[in-house]
Write a protein that holds these residues in place. Sequence first.
Motif, PDB file in Angstrom:
ATOM      1  N   LYS A   1       0.161   1.812  -2.704  1.00 12.84           N
ATOM      2  CA  LYS A   1       0.738   1.534  -4.026  1.00 12.84           C
ATOM      3  C   LYS A   1       2.172   1.059  -3.886  1.00 12.84           C
ATOM      4  N   TYR A   2       2.927   1.707  -3.015  1.00 12.66           N
ATOM      5  CA  TYR A   2       4.328   1.341  -2.797  1.00 12.66           C
ATOM      6  C   TYR A   2       4.430  -0.101  -2.288  1.00 12.66           C
ATOM      7  N   PHE A   3       3.637  -0.436  -1.264  1.00 15.84           N
ATOM      8  CA  PHE A   3       3.707  -1.769  -0.690  1.00 15.84           C
ATOM      9  C   PHE A   3       3.170  -2.825  -1.652  1.00 15.84           C
TER      10      PHE A   3
ATOM     11  N   ASN B   1       3.453  -2.678  -4.927  1.00 23.08           N
ATOM     12  CA  ASN B   1       4.544  -2.859  -5.875  1.00 23.08           C
ATOM     13  C   ASN B   1       5.667  -3.688  -5.251  1.00 23.08           C
ATOM     14  N   LEU B   2       5.984  -3.405  -4.008  1.00 26.88           N
ATOM     15  CA  LEU B   2       7.024  -4.137  -3.303  1.00 26.88           C
ATOM     16  C   LEU B   2       6.640  -5.613  -3.166  1.00 26.88           C
TER      17      LEU B   2
ATOM     18  N   THR C   1      -0.688   6.402  -1.514  1.00 26.32           N
ATOM     19  CA  THR C   1       0.682   6.284  -2.022  1.00 26.32           C
ATOM     20  C   THR C   1       1.402   5.137  -1.329  1.00 26.32           C
ATOM     21  N   ASP C   2       1.231   5.008  -0.014  1.00 29.99           N
ATOM     22  CA  ASP C   2       1.854   3.918   0.727  1.00 29.99           C
ATOM     23  C   ASP C   2       1.340   2.568   0.248  1.00 29.99           C
TER      24      ASP C   2
END
Length: 83
Positions: A32-34, A36-37, A29-30
């Motif tokens: 994917k978040y980074f 996307n960021l 999840t982390d």
Amino acid sequence: MPFYPLYDQLSVPQHNTLKEVAKEKEVSTDLKYFSNLEKQLQTRDDQSQQLHAMSEKRHESELSEIKGRSFLPRLKAVLIANP
């Protein structure tokens, strides 16, 4: 009676496996978040560079227009632009 009856029934290896799976999911999840960021930041950087290039072209155009004039109109343009 314990609040988590299944928790007490898990063996240590099973419990550790569940913890590892939960940690892997959290890391995924982390990531994917980074990711996307990072894409958002790259898009914003590209937009900023495009805006800068457009602004620079406009300034170059204005400068070449000013250089094409005689001395008095150029002096007037400079004084009006920078009061």
